[in-house]
Design a protein around this motif. Structure first.
Motif, PDB file in Angstrom:
ATOM      1  N   SER A 137       0.827  -1.211   0.000  1.00  0.00           N
ATOM      2  CA  SER A 137       0.000   0.000   0.000  1.00  0.00           C
ATOM      3  C   SER A 137       0.857   1.255   0.000  1.00  0.00           C
ATOM      4  O   SER A 137       0.481   2.278  -0.588  1.00  0.00           O
ATOM      5  CB  SER A 137      -0.953  -0.006   1.198  1.00  0.00           C
ATOM      6  N   GLU A 138       2.023   1.185   0.644  1.00  0.00           N
ATOM      7  CA  GLU A 138       2.918   2.342   0.666  1.00  0.00           C
ATOM      8  C   GLU A 138       3.426   2.665  -0.735  1.00  0.00           C
ATOM      9  O   GLU A 138       3.452   3.829  -1.151  1.00  0.00           O
ATOM     10  CB  GLU A 138       4.101   2.097   1.610  1.00  0.00           C
ATOM     11  N   VAL A 139       3.819   1.631  -1.465  1.00  0.00           N
ATOM     12  CA  VAL A 139       4.291   1.837  -2.836  1.00  0.00           C
ATOM     13  C   VAL A 139       3.167   2.378  -3.716  1.00  0.00           C
ATOM     14  O   VAL A 139       3.376   3.271  -4.544  1.00  0.00           O
ATOM     15  CB  VAL A 139       4.850   0.522  -3.411  1.00  0.00           C
ATOM     16  N   LEU A 140       1.969   1.865  -3.530  1.00  0.00           N
ATOM     17  CA  LEU A 140       0.831   2.331  -4.316  1.00  0.00           C
ATOM     18  C   LEU A 140       0.560   3.813  -4.085  1.00  0.00           C
ATOM     19  O   LEU A 140       0.269   4.547  -5.034  1.00  0.00           O
ATOM     20  CB  LEU A 140      -0.419   1.517  -3.969  1.00  0.00           C
ATOM     21  N   ARG A 141       0.645   4.265  -2.855  1.00  0.00           N
ATOM     22  CA  ARG A 141       0.346   5.676  -2.572  1.00  0.00           C
ATOM     23  C   ARG A 141       1.417   6.597  -3.147  1.00  0.00           C
ATOM     24  O   ARG A 141       1.127   7.741  -3.499  1.00  0.00           O
ATOM     25  CB  ARG A 141       0.213   5.906  -1.064  1.00  0.00           C
ATOM     26  N   ILE A 142       2.642   6.103  -3.254  1.00  0.00           N
ATOM     27  CA  ILE A 142       3.686   6.902  -3.899  1.00  0.00           C
ATOM     28  C   ILE A 142       3.432   6.979  -5.402  1.00  0.00           C
ATOM     29  O   ILE A 142       3.535   8.050  -6.015  1.00  0.00           O
ATOM     30  CB  ILE A 142       5.077   6.298  -3.613  1.00  0.00           C
ATOM     31  N   ALA A 143       3.101   5.839  -6.000  1.00  0.00           N
ATOM     32  CA  ALA A 143       2.867   5.789  -7.440  1.00  0.00           C
ATOM     33  C   ALA A 143       1.562   6.481  -7.838  1.00  0.00           C
ATOM     34  O   ALA A 143       1.449   7.021  -8.945  1.00  0.00           O
ATOM     35  CB  ALA A 143       2.843   4.341  -7.922  1.00  0.00           C
ATOM     36  N   ARG A 144       0.585   6.476  -6.938  1.00  0.00           N
ATOM     37  CA  ARG A 144      -0.736   7.053  -7.216  1.00  0.00           C
ATOM     38  C   ARG A 144      -1.123   7.955  -6.050  1.00  0.00           C
ATOM     39  O   ARG A 144      -1.899   7.567  -5.181  1.00  0.00           O
ATOM     40  CB  ARG A 144      -1.770   5.926  -7.401  1.00  0.00           C
ATOM     41  N   PRO A 145      -0.602   9.162  -6.029  1.00  0.00           N
ATOM     42  CA  PRO A 145      -0.831  10.048  -4.880  1.00  0.00           C
ATOM     43  C   PRO A 145      -2.294  10.431  -4.672  1.00  0.00           C
ATOM     44  O   PRO A 145      -2.652  10.919  -3.600  1.00  0.00           O
ATOM     45  CB  PRO A 145       0.032  11.278  -5.207  1.00  0.00           C
ATOM     46  N   PHE A 146      -3.140  10.190  -5.676  1.00  0.00           N
ATOM     47  CA  PHE A 146      -4.563  10.484  -5.509  1.00  0.00           C
ATOM     48  C   PHE A 146      -5.279   9.398  -4.714  1.00  0.00           C
ATOM     49  O   PHE A 146      -6.438   9.570  -4.331  1.00  0.00           O
ATOM     50  CB  PHE A 146      -5.237  10.655  -6.878  1.00  0.00           C
ATOM     51  N   ALA A 149      -5.697   6.391   1.872  1.00  0.00           N
ATOM     52  CA  ALA A 149      -5.132   5.230   2.560  1.00  0.00           C
ATOM     53  C   ALA A 149      -6.009   4.008   2.355  1.00  0.00           C
ATOM     54  O   ALA A 149      -5.506   2.890   2.148  1.00  0.00           O
ATOM     55  CB  ALA A 149      -4.977   5.542   4.049  1.00  0.00           C
ATOM     56  N   ALA A 150      -7.326   4.195   2.395  1.00  0.00           N
ATOM     57  CA  ALA A 150      -8.245   3.072   2.196  1.00  0.00           C
ATOM     58  C   ALA A 150      -8.146   2.524   0.776  1.00  0.00           C
ATOM     59  O   ALA A 150      -8.170   1.305   0.565  1.00  0.00           O
ATOM     60  CB  ALA A 150      -9.678   3.504   2.492  1.00  0.00           C
ATOM     61  N   ASP A 151      -8.038   3.408  -0.214  1.00  0.00           N
ATOM     62  CA  ASP A 151      -7.873   2.966  -1.598  1.00  0.00           C
ATOM     63  C   ASP A 151      -6.643   2.083  -1.737  1.00  0.00           C
ATOM     64  O   ASP A 151      -6.680   1.018  -2.372  1.00  0.00           O
ATOM     65  CB  ASP A 151      -7.726   4.163  -2.540  1.00  0.00           C
ATOM     66  N   ALA A 152      -5.532   2.542  -1.175  1.00  0.00           N
ATOM     67  CA  ALA A 152      -4.269   1.809  -1.291  1.00  0.00           C
ATOM     68  C   ALA A 152      -4.353   0.447  -0.613  1.00  0.00           C
ATOM     69  O   ALA A 152      -3.854  -0.558  -1.139  1.00  0.00           O
ATOM     70  CB  ALA A 152      -3.129   2.630  -0.703  1.00  0.00           C
ATOM     71  N   VAL A 154      -7.064  -1.383  -0.156  1.00  0.00           N
ATOM     72  CA  VAL A 154      -7.950  -2.225  -0.958  1.00  0.00           C
ATOM     73  C   VAL A 154      -7.217  -2.768  -2.180  1.00  0.00           C
ATOM     74  O   VAL A 154      -7.292  -3.964  -2.497  1.00  0.00           O
ATOM     75  CB  VAL A 154      -9.191  -1.406  -1.384  1.00  0.00           C
ATOM     76  N   GLU A 155      -6.492  -1.900  -2.878  1.00  0.00           N
ATOM     77  CA  GLU A 155      -5.827  -2.332  -4.102  1.00  0.00           C
ATOM     78  C   GLU A 155      -4.609  -3.208  -3.809  1.00  0.00           C
ATOM     79  O   GLU A 155      -4.288  -4.110  -4.592  1.00  0.00           O
ATOM     80  CB  GLU A 155      -5.437  -1.107  -4.935  1.00  0.00           C
ATOM     81  N   ALA A 156      -3.927  -2.970  -2.695  1.00  0.00           N
ATOM     82  CA  ALA A 156      -2.813  -3.849  -2.310  1.00  0.00           C
ATOM     83  C   ALA A 156      -3.330  -5.245  -1.984  1.00  0.00           C
ATOM     84  O   ALA A 156      -2.719  -6.258  -2.365  1.00  0.00           O
ATOM     85  CB  ALA A 156      -2.061  -3.259  -1.119  1.00  0.00           C
ATOM     86  N   ARG A 157      -4.442  -5.315  -1.283  1.00  0.00           N
ATOM     87  CA  ARG A 157      -5.035  -6.614  -0.959  1.00  0.00           C
ATOM     88  C   ARG A 157      -5.475  -7.330  -2.241  1.00  0.00           C
ATOM     89  O   ARG A 157      -5.298  -8.553  -2.371  1.00  0.00           O
ATOM     90  CB  ARG A 157      -6.206  -6.430  -0.002  1.00  0.00           C
ATOM     91  N   ALA A 158      -6.019  -6.593  -3.193  1.00  0.00           N
ATOM     92  CA  ALA A 158      -6.424  -7.193  -4.462  1.00  0.00           C
ATOM     93  C   ALA A 158      -5.216  -7.755  -5.208  1.00  0.00           C
ATOM     94  O   ALA A 158      -5.283  -8.840  -5.799  1.00  0.00           O
ATOM     95  CB  ALA A 158      -7.141  -6.161  -5.318  1.00  0.00           C
ATOM     96  N   ALA A 159      -4.111  -7.018  -5.186  1.00  0.00           N
ATOM     97  CA  ALA A 159      -2.901  -7.495  -5.865  1.00  0.00           C
ATOM     98  C   ALA A 159      -2.373  -8.770  -5.220  1.00  0.00           C
ATOM     99  O   ALA A 159      -1.916  -9.685  -5.910  1.00  0.00           O
ATOM    100  CB  ALA A 159      -1.831  -6.401  -5.845  1.00  0.00           C
ATOM    101  N   GLU A 160      -2.431  -8.846  -3.906  1.00  0.00           N
ATOM    102  CA  GLU A 160      -1.973 -10.048  -3.203  1.00  0.00           C
ATOM    103  C   GLU A 160      -2.764 -11.279  -3.639  1.00  0.00           C
ATOM    104  O   GLU A 160      -2.225 -12.392  -3.724  1.00  0.00           O
ATOM    105  CB  GLU A 160      -2.114  -9.855  -1.689  1.00  0.00           C
ATOM    106  N   ARG A 161      -4.045 -11.100  -3.927  1.00  0.00           N
ATOM    107  CA  ARG A 161      -4.925 -12.223  -4.260  1.00  0.00           C
ATOM    108  C   ARG A 161      -4.981 -12.514  -5.758  1.00  0.00           C
ATOM    109  O   ARG A 161      -5.603 -13.493  -6.185  1.00  0.00           O
ATOM    110  CB  ARG A 161      -6.339 -11.925  -3.744  1.00  0.00           C
ATOM    111  N   PHE A 162      -4.363 -11.682  -6.551  1.00  0.00           N
ATOM    112  CA  PHE A 162      -4.431 -11.808  -8.006  1.00  0.00           C
ATOM    113  C   PHE A 162      -3.636 -13.014  -8.493  1.00  0.00           C
ATOM    114  O   PHE A 162      -2.527 -13.280  -8.028  1.00  0.00           O
ATOM    115  CB  PHE A 162      -3.868 -10.526  -8.635  1.00  0.00           C
ATOM    116  N   ASP A 163      -4.203 -13.751  -9.457  1.00  0.00           N
ATOM    117  CA  ASP A 163      -3.553 -14.940 -10.017  1.00  0.00           C
ATOM    118  C   ASP A 163      -3.073 -14.666 -11.442  1.00  0.00           C
ATOM    119  O   ASP A 163      -3.888 -14.602 -12.368  1.00  0.00           O
ATOM    120  CB  ASP A 163      -4.524 -16.117 -10.019  1.00  0.00           C
TER     121      ASP A 163
END
Length: 237
Positions: A137-146, A149-152, A154-163
């Motif tokens: 989530s930290e990397v995501l917020r740097i890459a996507r400053p918009f 914290a909740a967005d990051a 959610v998307e980090a958790r989605a990436a972890e589960r992605f196949d």
């Protein structure tokens, strides 16, 4: 296969939400409450290989769409269905539309074209590299400053589960292109790295309506939430 669905709201009309690649049903966490308050029943899907849905190393766009249709039918909605798909989820919606017959189909920053013929091993490797990078989530917020914290999260958790194996399979087949139905809206970023001006003109010639949000990111509702709501009064008033 039947897919994992997060269900919210009650009402005679159902909105089916299909996320983009490496997202999940949680990607709509800002959008779902607005739809529920507007009196919609909301079905937010995890597409195959994403979130809590099954994996399929032989997935095609056709089987992904069939899974969406069967899952909607299993929920016995009864009333009219509206489809809202982002990026890869929009292509799944376009494929499913003939069976799903949505009263309205909204395609978010998607050209409704899919290029096939990819090398599976190379694509799996690339997806796995991207998955690992987006799992922070930290990397995501740097890459996507918009991102909030909740967005990051959610998307980090989605990436972890992605196949990667499931999604790579989709791009190893033939090329695809879809024609929007008469009740279709394309909402795109302007400029968009995914939907060119030629794509937008093709969409309009085929009977769809094009709406643009200047300066928006690919995930429009994360970067320009209010503008995204305003672009779709049919859903958000």
């Amino acid at each position: 296969m039947l897919l994992h669905v997060d269900e919210s709201g009650i009402g005679p009309r159902t909105v089916v939400l299909l996320h983009g690649m490496m997202g999940s049903s949680e990607s709509w966490h800002r959008v779902v409450p607005r739809l529920a308050r507007r009196g919609f029943r909301v079905l937010a899907f995890d597409l195959p290989g994403h979130g809590l849905s099954p994996r399929d190393p032989h997935l095609t766009i056709e089987t992904a769409a069939a899974s969406v249709v069967e899952t909607v039918k299993s929920r016995a909605t009864g009333g009219p269905v509206i489809g809202l798909g982002h990026s890869y989820g929009a292509t799944v919606l376009a494929q499913a539309a003939a069976s799903l017959r949505p009263r309205l189909a909204v395609y978010v920053d998607a050209a409704l074209r899919l290029t096939g013929g990819a090398d599976r091993a190379s694509l799996v490797e690339a997806y796995e590299k991207d998955r690992r990078a987006r799992s922070s989530s930290e990397v995501l917020r740097i890459a996507r400053p918009f991102y909030s914290a909740a967005d990051a999260e959610v998307e980090a958790r989605a990436a972890e589960r992605f196949d990667p194996e499931t999604m790579a399979s989709v791009s190893c087949g033939i090329d695809h292109a879809w024609v929007p139905g008469p009740a279709s809206i394309l909402v795109r970023a302007d400029p968009s790295a995914w939907v060119s001006d030629d794509d937008a003109r093709r969409f309009a010639r085929q009977g769809g309506e094009v709406r643009s949000i200047p300066g928006a990111a690919h995930t429009l509702w994360y970067s320009h939430f209010d503008e995204f709501m305003a672009a779709l009064p049919e859903l958000f008033g």
